[in-house]
Write a protein that holds these residues in place. Structure first.
Motif, PDB file in Angstrom:
ATOM      1  N   ILE A 176       9.072 -12.359  -7.025  1.00 48.90           N
ATOM      2  CA  ILE A 176       9.000 -11.569  -8.282  1.00 48.90           C
ATOM      3  C   ILE A 176      10.369 -10.974  -8.390  1.00 48.90           C
ATOM      4  N   ARG A 177      11.020 -11.154  -9.724  1.00 46.96           N
ATOM      5  CA  ARG A 177      12.332 -10.581 -10.152  1.00 46.96           C
ATOM      6  C   ARG A 177      12.022  -9.153 -10.462  1.00 46.96           C
ATOM      7  N   SER A 178      11.363  -8.710 -11.246  1.00 55.01           N
ATOM      8  CA  SER A 178      11.174  -7.643 -11.951  1.00 55.01           C
ATOM      9  C   SER A 178       9.686  -7.131 -11.719  1.00 55.01           C
ATOM     10  N   ALA A 179       9.273  -6.088 -11.449  1.00 54.47           N
ATOM     11  CA  ALA A 179       7.815  -5.583 -11.640  1.00 54.47           C
ATOM     12  C   ALA A 179       7.800  -4.039 -11.810  1.00 54.47           C
ATOM     13  N   VAL A 180       6.822  -3.512 -12.676  1.00 61.62           N
ATOM     14  CA  VAL A 180       6.559  -2.214 -12.818  1.00 61.62           C
ATOM     15  C   VAL A 180       5.097  -1.896 -12.363  1.00 61.62           C
ATOM     16  N   CYS A 181       4.859  -0.701 -11.724  1.00 59.82           N
ATOM     17  CA  CYS A 181       3.510  -0.257 -11.441  1.00 59.82           C
ATOM     18  C   CYS A 181       3.402   1.324 -11.912  1.00 59.82           C
ATOM     19  N   ALA A 182       2.475   1.419 -13.043  1.00 57.94           N
ATOM     20  CA  ALA A 182       2.379   2.955 -13.712  1.00 57.94           C
ATOM     21  C   ALA A 182       0.914   3.323 -13.447  1.00 57.94           C
ATOM     22  N   PRO A 183       0.771   4.576 -13.017  1.00 60.81           N
ATOM     23  CA  PRO A 183      -0.661   5.312 -12.720  1.00 60.81           C
ATOM     24  C   PRO A 183      -1.034   5.468 -14.124  1.00 60.81           C
ATOM     25  N   LEU A 184      -2.446   5.352 -14.233  1.00 56.81           N
ATOM     26  CA  LEU A 184      -3.398   5.813 -15.544  1.00 56.81           C
ATOM     27  C   LEU A 184      -3.713   7.051 -15.085  1.00 56.81           C
ATOM     28  N   LEU A 185      -3.018   7.904 -15.621  1.00 59.13           N
ATOM     29  CA  LEU A 185      -3.437   9.568 -15.370  1.00 59.13           C
ATOM     30  C   LEU A 185      -3.941  10.144 -16.235  1.00 59.13           C
ATOM     31  N   ILE A 186      -5.041  10.836 -15.790  1.00 59.34           N
ATOM     32  CA  ILE A 186      -5.799  11.948 -16.570  1.00 59.34           C
ATOM     33  C   ILE A 186      -5.514  13.287 -15.885  1.00 59.34           C
TER      34      ILE A 186
ATOM     35  N   ILE B  99       6.593   3.312 -10.774  1.00 61.88           N
ATOM     36  CA  ILE B  99       7.591   2.453  -9.576  1.00 61.88           C
ATOM     37  C   ILE B  99       8.187   1.027 -10.338  1.00 61.88           C
ATOM     38  N   ALA B 100       9.330   0.891 -10.250  1.00 56.53           N
ATOM     39  CA  ALA B 100       9.870  -0.334 -10.843  1.00 56.53           C
ATOM     40  C   ALA B 100      10.738  -1.036  -9.806  1.00 56.53           C
ATOM     41  N   PHE B 101      10.418  -2.243  -9.798  1.00 50.09           N
ATOM     42  CA  PHE B 101      11.230  -3.407  -8.788  1.00 50.09           C
ATOM     43  C   PHE B 101      12.239  -4.074  -9.762  1.00 50.09           C
ATOM     44  N   VAL B 102      13.331  -3.752  -9.335  1.00 51.19           N
ATOM     45  CA  VAL B 102      14.420  -4.552 -10.573  1.00 51.19           C
ATOM     46  C   VAL B 102      15.444  -5.590  -9.901  1.00 51.19           C
ATOM     47  N   ASP B 103      15.426  -6.963 -10.445  1.00 55.65           N
ATOM     48  CA  ASP B 103      16.439  -7.711  -9.839  1.00 55.65           C
ATOM     49  C   ASP B 103      16.444  -7.892  -8.303  1.00 55.65           C
ATOM     50  N   THR B 104      15.306  -8.237  -7.758  1.00 55.02           N
ATOM     51  CA  THR B 104      14.859  -8.044  -6.097  1.00 55.02           C
ATOM     52  C   THR B 104      16.306  -9.242  -5.591  1.00 55.02           C
ATOM     53  N   GLY B 105      16.379 -10.325  -6.165  1.00 57.14           N
ATOM     54  CA  GLY B 105      17.062 -11.216  -5.586  1.00 57.14           C
ATOM     55  C   GLY B 105      18.547 -10.635  -5.181  1.00 57.14           C
ATOM     56  N   MET B 106      19.040  -9.738  -6.159  1.00 58.41           N
ATOM     57  CA  MET B 106      20.432  -9.146  -5.828  1.00 58.41           C
ATOM     58  C   MET B 106      20.232  -7.711  -5.029  1.00 58.41           C
TER      59      MET B 106
ATOM     60  N   LYS C 208       0.787  -1.138   0.059  1.00 53.34           N
ATOM     61  CA  LYS C 208      -0.282  -0.150   0.045  1.00 53.34           C
ATOM     62  C   LYS C 208       0.936   1.198   0.243  1.00 53.34           C
ATOM     63  N   THR C 209       1.947   1.071   0.562  1.00 50.39           N
ATOM     64  CA  THR C 209       2.887   2.498   0.733  1.00 50.39           C
ATOM     65  C   THR C 209       3.276   2.644  -0.729  1.00 50.39           C
ATOM     66  N   LEU C 210       3.963   1.758  -1.383  1.00 52.20           N
ATOM     67  CA  LEU C 210       4.321   1.729  -2.685  1.00 52.20           C
ATOM     68  C   LEU C 210       3.211   2.313  -3.597  1.00 52.20           C
ATOM     69  N   LEU C 211       1.990   1.525  -3.585  1.00 56.67           N
ATOM     70  CA  LEU C 211       0.945   2.085  -4.202  1.00 56.67           C
ATOM     71  C   LEU C 211       0.378   3.622  -4.003  1.00 56.67           C
ATOM     72  N   GLY C 212       0.592   4.012  -2.754  1.00 58.83           N
ATOM     73  CA  GLY C 212       0.501   5.232  -2.433  1.00 58.83           C
ATOM     74  C   GLY C 212       1.400   6.421  -3.273  1.00 58.83           C
ATOM     75  N   GLU C 213       2.635   5.815  -3.542  1.00 55.49           N
ATOM     76  CA  GLU C 213       3.474   6.922  -4.149  1.00 55.49           C
ATOM     77  C   GLU C 213       2.918   6.824  -5.727  1.00 55.49           C
ATOM     78  N   VAL C 214       2.496   5.584  -6.056  1.00 55.86           N
ATOM     79  CA  VAL C 214       2.276   5.679  -7.603  1.00 55.86           C
ATOM     80  C   VAL C 214       0.936   6.680  -7.759  1.00 55.86           C
ATOM     81  N   VAL C 215       0.174   6.635  -6.869  1.00 53.71           N
ATOM     82  CA  VAL C 215      -1.110   7.574  -6.864  1.00 53.71           C
ATOM     83  C   VAL C 215      -1.115   8.802  -6.438  1.00 53.71           C
ATOM     84  N   GLU C 216      -0.312   9.046  -5.364  1.00 48.90           N
ATOM     85  CA  GLU C 216      -0.208  10.516  -4.817  1.00 48.90           C
ATOM     86  C   GLU C 216       0.842  11.356  -5.539  1.00 48.90           C
TER      87      GLU C 216
END
Length: 536
Positions: free
Chosen positions: A235-245, A213-220, A200-208
């Motif tokens: 998850i090794r890599s992930a991206v969350c992008a806002p649908l912004l209007i 936000i990208a998580f890259v190569d978490t194992g390292m 929720k913290t990271l989702l809040g950054e995307v929204v607010e």
């Protein structure tokens, strides 16, 4: 406490269905804005029903509401266990309980982790020439008009084709901006069905903050290795992008790559951000277009319904020597569940009726039209008011839903004597304005449309010269001010105390003024219908 949010779909009059995700051990439903699930339905009590988690199961109970609570059409008399798919009936509204059996989706979970490798503001997410070529191709495909449900599928298909992630999801935000109201997912492995979770913290950054936000190569990354929502899903890599209007975030576009499958680069993140821009813009224009088309169609249907319904009301009231009559009908929507009519019989007696069907809008108007038809048929045999109401009840009861009923007053006036015989079927008490004050006729019988064998009585009063009989629907007594406080009957009685001898039109104008002074700028929440007759 139940670890996953409960899923509900709320159906209420004059609003689109609403999907909610609620996480609480006690969920309240009612008319009050303080309820967990507030519902704008005048037939609900402020705290109408409650859902609680006890002994490993979800239970629903009625909270002593005036009109009761139904579970799958059966009235609740004791706390009852809920099962997925159960339908909770509250007034004219319905809440469908999905438990945790809703389709797997992206879920925001509590987490204080700020684990991330890359955060790019949407305004800075631009791509190089190679990515631009991909975007140009996608832009052409986005031009075509598609219904919203098909648009979701189209966007996810394009993301899967372009980025080849393990999983991707398109999620629209709920009203709280923290949970999702609508989620659609795609998976590389169609057999996989687990929910996705995101902090929720990271989702809040995307929204607010409108960041991608990208998580890259978490194992390292030692910090990312501690992020439970990431590690547990491998998850090794992930991206969350806002649908912004503009400055509004409609939802998020999410995709990830599981362990040993792949990772995203900064260029990938920029491309995903641009796809999210396309998706948000197309989603908004599609919503606006679909909304405009649906509204235009509904407006046209409502205009037709209003025209038909208006013909059921008297175009003008009959003239009766020695009496003044007045009647008004003001729907709060285009069509109304209120009804009144006045008919002069061949024997010189005046028959009149005033009714209020539960609910508002089209469904109430349909029942109203059936009631009007029944009145005009049975009135011709010159029955007593009790017999007339009984026949109307027998007609409606087998054909209406348990939450649909009508309150009404039916009466017959003998102009020569001033005697009014009437039957009150659960309606607001009529008022009699006399020299010595205003009297409320409070004795009532069962409402119409619920029980086939309900019994009704004929009562009577006599109007002397200057006396008036006043009928109105509960749109008067239940008119609410800005604090949601109802007017009630007593202030109306008080306003009429000095109007003995006043004609019917003046009496109705006084009542209308009384209501308007009380509610101020608050919009009317119910239909208002009034009928008055004065013996002059």
């Amino acid at each position: 406490m139940n670890p996953q949010p409960l899923q509900f779909t709320v159906y209420q009059p004059n609003f689109a269905p609403q999907h909610l995700a609620v996480q609480s051990e006690t969920i309240t439903l009612g008319r009050s804005s303080d309820c967990t699930i507030p519902i704008r339905d005048r037939f609900l009590s402020r705290r109408h029903a409650e859902i609680t988690f006890a002994s490993g199961a979800w239970m629903v109970r009625d909270c002593g509401s005036v009109n009761g609570t139904l579970l799958n059409g059966v009235k609740l008399t004791a706390p009852t266990m809920l099962r997925p798919g159960d339908r909770i009936g509250l007034g004219d509204s319905e809440v469908v309980f999905h438990a945790n059996d809703a389709p797997s989706q992206l879920i925001a979970t509590d987490s204080t982790s700020h684990a991330k490798n890359l955060a790019i503001p949407m305004r800075d997410a631009v791509s190089d020439q190679e990515r631009t070529n991909v975007l140009a191709s996608l832009a052409v495909q986005f031009i075509a008009d598609r219904p919203e449900n098909e648009l979701f599928d189209f966007i996810l298909d394009r993301v899967m084709e372009t980025m080849k992630p393990t999983r991707c999801a398109l999620a629209l935000l709920g009203r709280d901006g923290k949970t999702f109201s609508n989620v659609l997912m795609r998976r590389e492995d169609a057999a996989e069905s687990a929910d996705l979770t995101i902090s929720k913290t990271l989702l809040g950054e995307v929204v607010e903050q409108h960041n991608v936000i990208a998580f890259v190569d978490t194992g390292m990354d030692e910090k990312l290795a501690k992020a439970e929502s990431i590690v547990m899903q491998q998850i090794r890599s992930a991206v969350c992008a806002p649908l912004l209007i503009g400055d509004a975030v409609l939802g998020v576009l999410y995709l990830d790559f599981l362990a040993n499958i792949g990772r995203v680069t900064k260029d990938d993140v920029q491309l995903i951000a641009q796809i999210a821009r396309f998706a948000a813009a197309k989603l908004e224009t599609t919503r606006l277009r679909d909304g405009a088309i649906a509204k235009a169609k509904l407006d046209e249907e409502l205009k037709t319904a209003y025209t038909i319904q208006s013909r059921l009301l008297p175009a003008q009231l009959p003239e009766v020597e020695g009496y003044a009559l007045a009647g008004t009908n003001k729907p709060c929507k285009t069509v109304s569940g209120d009804y009144y009519d006045v008919v002069l019989r061949d024997d010189g007696k005046l028959v009149f009726i005033l009714a209020d069907v539960s609910g508002k809008g089209i469904t109430a108007a349909l029942v109203m039209s059936s009631l009007a038809t029944a009145f005009n048929i049975f009135m011709r045999t010159q029955p007593t008011p009790a017999d007339l109401v009984s026949e109307i009840n027998k007609t409606l009861a087998p054909k209406t839903a348990p939450t649909k009923f009508a309150t009404l007053v039916a009466a017959v006036l003998d102009p020569a004597t001033g005697v009014v015989e009437f039957t009150n079927a659960g309606h607001v008490p009529p008022l009699v304005v006399r020299k010595d004050g205003v009297t409320a006729l409070t004795s009532t019988d069962m409402v119409v449309g619920l029980f086939m064998h309900a019994k009704y009585r004929t009562q009577s009063i006599t109007l002397e010269r200057g006396d008036s009989l006043v009928l109105f629907t509960d749109g008067i007594t239940e008119a609410e001010n800005e604090r949601e406080e109802q007017l009630g009957l007593t202030p109306v009685q008080y306003k009429l105390e000095t109007l003995h001898g006043a004609l019917a039109p003046q009496i109705l104008e006084t009542i209308e003024q009384c209501v308007q002074e009380y509610i101020g700028d608050t919009p009317a929440g119910d239909d208002v219908t009034m009928l008055a007759l004065t013996r002059v």
